[in-house]
Design an enzyme around this catalytic site. Sequence first.
Site, PDB file in Angstrom:
ATOM      1  N   LYS A 126      37.401  -7.401 -37.540  1.00 24.84           N
ATOM      2  CA  LYS A 126      36.514  -6.709 -38.099  1.00 24.84           C
ATOM      3  C   LYS A 126      37.607  -5.470 -38.858  1.00 24.84           C
ATOM      4  O   LYS A 126      37.434  -4.543 -39.644  1.00 24.84           O
ATOM      5  CB  LYS A 126      35.265  -6.107 -37.256  1.00 24.84           C
ATOM      6  CG  LYS A 126      34.817  -7.445 -38.324  1.00 24.84           C
ATOM      7  CD  LYS A 126      33.960  -7.418 -36.854  1.00 24.84           C
ATOM      8  CE  LYS A 126      33.009  -8.353 -36.740  1.00 24.84           C
ATOM      9  NZ  LYS A 126      31.671  -8.546 -35.740  1.00 24.84           N
ATOM     10  N   GLN A 181      28.537  -4.255 -31.965  1.00 25.94           N
ATOM     11  CA  GLN A 181      28.940  -5.616 -31.704  1.00 25.94           C
ATOM     12  C   GLN A 181      28.342  -5.931 -30.306  1.00 25.94           C
ATOM     13  O   GLN A 181      28.191  -5.218 -29.138  1.00 25.94           O
ATOM     14  CB  GLN A 181      31.140  -5.082 -31.093  1.00 25.94           C
ATOM     15  CG  GLN A 181      31.173  -7.253 -30.830  1.00 25.94           C
ATOM     16  CD  GLN A 181      31.632  -7.547 -32.235  1.00 25.94           C
ATOM     17  OE1 GLN A 181      31.747  -7.461 -33.093  1.00 25.94           O
ATOM     18  NE2 GLN A 181      31.039  -9.217 -31.777  1.00 25.94           N
ATOM     19  N   ASP A 219      25.811  -4.657 -41.225  1.00 29.18           N
ATOM     20  CA  ASP A 219      25.347  -6.670 -40.063  1.00 29.18           C
ATOM     21  C   ASP A 219      23.774  -6.654 -40.559  1.00 29.18           C
ATOM     22  O   ASP A 219      24.002  -7.844 -39.700  1.00 29.18           O
ATOM     23  CB  ASP A 219      25.468  -5.846 -38.430  1.00 29.18           C
ATOM     24  CG  ASP A 219      26.749  -6.628 -37.740  1.00 29.18           C
ATOM     25  OD1 ASP A 219      26.814  -7.937 -38.830  1.00 29.18           O
ATOM     26  OD2 ASP A 219      26.524  -6.898 -36.525  1.00 29.18           O
TER      27      ASP A 219
END
Length: 290
Positions: A54, A98, A121
């Site tokens: 990413k 994450q 996200d």
Amino acid sequence: MSARILDGKALATEVRARIADDVARLTAEHGVRPGLAAVIVGDDPASQVYVGMKHRASEAAGMRSEQHVLPADTAQEDLESLVRQLNDDDAVDGILVQLPLPDHLDSRAVQELIVPAKDVDALNPYTAGRLAIGDPTFLSCTPYGVLELLAHAGVETSGANVVIVGRSNLVGRPLSVMLTLKGRDATVTLAHSRTRDLAGVCRGADVIVAAAGQIGLVTADMVRPGAVVIDVGTNRGEDGKLVGDVAFDEVAEVAGAITPVPGGVGPMTVTMLLQNTLEAARARRGLPQR
Ligand code: NAD
């Protein structure tokens, strides 16, 4: 093999080039460089690989990327205080924590803390709720990538029977909502581990999306000839290689189109994270989306 291969890697390259152009224009015209902040707790190797991907992808698109690496024994309050700091940082447009977090941390509480305007996200319950009432803000990245693959392949979802295998909050459930929104208009069956006669259910599908995390779950006898098969699964085979949920070789003989693993949905997931970050950067400054 008769199926058309839906090349997610090629599509990702194309979409990322467009995003990079948009970022360059945003920077030139408004002095805005979209910023993505990734938080990683502990040293889980897979998480490090994902965050690294990413990071490289956002820099390649001309965005600002920062990584916050915290030790595995980080306290909940310290993690939350970092998220609050990122919420308040004007240079940060998107925040990504994450997963999975170490067991002692409450990931739901952390997701809820991310301000919706930076929830690229799309895991904050507010974001999921907005999607559920048909007024979405950010679309979660993997389902968004699946929609882009279908659209690019010219697959008509209106009126189509779509079977999604897997009902997680990350993939299956949000995708089921996205596909039933006005404009996409699919008839969706959300299958899961308690579904009776999964094979029979799948045989009625024009489109099958496999997102169960089970190697070889979708076999040729479950696929109507000509159906489109999207494989979200990312599993490690016994030889350590990446494999999906679909028995690719046999299903490709029957399906009309199919995504490979790797090189299908995976590259699109990272791409849609960039897209969301770009959209966040525009929206936070009141600039119109393209
Ligand atoms: P999860 O474990 O949270 O959910 C799996 C779902 O599949 C559950 O709803 C479960 O009921 C269902 N399921 C499991 N076994 C089943 C069976 N035999 N029959 C029917 N349903 C079954 O997983 P997740 O986070 O949604 O991820 C699913 C897969 O997608 C994993 O392989 C994961 O690695 C992969 N994934 C890939 C990407 C990507 O970018 N390519 C992104 C996210 C997840």
